[in-house]
Design an enzyme around this catalytic site. Sequence first.
Site, short mmCIF file in Angstrom:
data_model
loop_
_atom_site.label_atom_id
_atom_site.label_comp_id
_atom_site.label_asym_id
_atom_site.label_seq_id
_atom_site.Cartn_x
_atom_site.Cartn_y
_atom_site.Cartn_z
N VAL A 24 0.83 -1.21 0.00
CA VAL A 24 0.00 0.00 0.00
C VAL A 24 0.86 1.27 0.00
O VAL A 24 0.58 2.21 -0.75
CB VAL A 24 -0.97 -0.01 1.20
CG1 VAL A 24 -1.72 1.32 1.30
CG2 VAL A 24 -1.98 -1.15 1.05
N VAL A 37 1.93 2.32 -3.53
CA VAL A 37 0.88 2.96 -4.33
C VAL A 37 0.51 4.32 -3.76
O VAL A 37 0.27 5.28 -4.50
CB VAL A 37 -0.36 2.04 -4.40
CG1 VAL A 37 -1.52 2.73 -5.11
CG2 VAL A 37 0.00 0.74 -5.12
N GLU A 38 0.48 4.43 -2.44
CA GLU A 38 0.07 5.69 -1.81
C GLU A 38 1.12 6.79 -1.97
O GLU A 38 0.77 7.95 -2.20
CB GLU A 38 -0.19 5.46 -0.31
CG GLU A 38 -1.46 4.68 0.01
CD GLU A 38 -2.71 5.55 -0.08
OE1 GLU A 38 -2.57 6.78 -0.24
OE2 GLU A 38 -3.81 4.99 -0.02
N SER A 39 2.40 6.43 -1.85
CA SER A 39 3.42 7.49 -1.71
C SER A 39 4.74 7.19 -2.41
O SER A 39 5.70 7.93 -2.23
CB SER A 39 3.72 7.70 -0.22
OG SER A 39 4.29 6.53 0.35
#
Length: 535
Positions: free
Chosen positions: A135, A138-140
Amino acid sequence: MRQFDTRSLFRRLCLLACIGTLLSCQTTPENTRDAATVAVAAPNPAAAVTSIGVTAAPINIITPVAAGYDDLWQRMQAGFQLGDDYAQPEVVSRLQSYTGNQRYFDLITERAAPFLYWIVEEIDRRHLPQELALVPIVESTFDPNAYSREHAVGLWQFIGATGKSFGLQQDWWYDARREPQAATIAALNYLQILYDQFDENWMLALAAYNTGDGNLRRAIRNSGQEAAIIDFWSLPLARETHAHVAKILALAKIISDSEAFGVELRRIPNSAALSSVEIGAQINIAQAAELAQIGYAELRALNPGYLQWATHPDHPQTLLLPPENAEALLTGLQTLHQTELPSWDRYQIAAGDTLGGIARRLGTRVDILQTVNQIQGSQIIAGRSLLIPRLDNLGADLSLFSIPSLPLSRRAPMTLPASHRVRRGDNLWSIAKRYDLRSRDIASWNQIELDSILQRGQILDLSFAISETDGGTETPPSASEETYLVRSGDSMARIAARFNTSLEDLLLWNSIDSNHIIYPGQLIQISPLGLSELN
């Protein structure tokens, strides 16, 4: 990550003993950033001691599954649990974005290497799918300092109110949303709540993490599907949310068979890369770097939660370092006296305050306030802030309480071409980084999406930026590509003008207001950290 339903969350938190540090929930507009917390504390003479109590501990392997793998990527692969959805058309369509993109995976590996072991370890300890460790990619793009347009911060992209509801400390000194370990605990707590909330369906939990549980409930209602058999992929959700989940699964599929997708995953040892040193006092980070025999920039990168030149005056006072540097820091700290580690409070000036009154109230001296805060004369302005050193002895030497200016580096003059031909491994972020531009500006000028797949040989027009850099003038001094070290005489307005950005943006990126006082040696964010834009 969007705002969550705080009432629903509170009901579930009452059933989860694992979230004992939960703070009171708040409801704020989705895109409203919390103002920086102003910490005002009276001096604490009792905290001043003649020696420093320090401890160090490696982040050890604690789960049985860890022992069977030398490579962290292999350990993650063994823990993947969501493979039934890897063949979904939306997941397959996302594979092209990553296939053969060696430079992207090298970047991820470099960024993740210090912190990924602990994340994988915590996921295994909770018996959760290892896809959750993807995650932050994808987030950062695994950037602890990533800052989104929605004011989400850190690896896991918490907005202010959500972070506070999960116990993430946010004040002038420290932002736990940027600290990988603290943010990981909060994010996994949140994901487990969403998993329970949406009938133990990880597709729905990941979707809710992105769009918010309220939006997901509306989509489920509008779909007419029965709760027990909800098909996430057919829900009427925003394209961004479908893409968010699809990217996580696409990354898992590639990691499961990287060679088949033209990617070589550089080995990350399945062992702790860092040791934790609890100092027991506030310390100047530059001073800690010197004692630990580590570069200042590297130490800051390993401890991104600290926002100022020093650790927190109260908590936390912990630094993460490679084991050999942790040993050097421990050795160096044992030679220091407490007076060599001055501690600070921050005070917001109220109407009617005077320097003499503040000094008497907080147990300090007027000349120390003037020196530390660079005040000429006695005039102060209500609403602005002062730094207050905590004193055990009012006869203390003034030199102990000056904030040292740190060495400044200069970026080389930049030669900007009118266009760029895309090469293997290029993406918008890497191109923007190369030419000191912003990904979104390149995308907007070339009329493409931020997550567009660039083709080898594609020509990107950069002429829009040439007029801003003509003449070969040297870029102002900077601590890095995204930060600037404040010098004597600086103001936020001057820094904004120097870096050709708006004062409003500069204040926003640094979570401060226009009345905030800045100090020599303070790090100022001069860009919104576009790494998060890659995804």
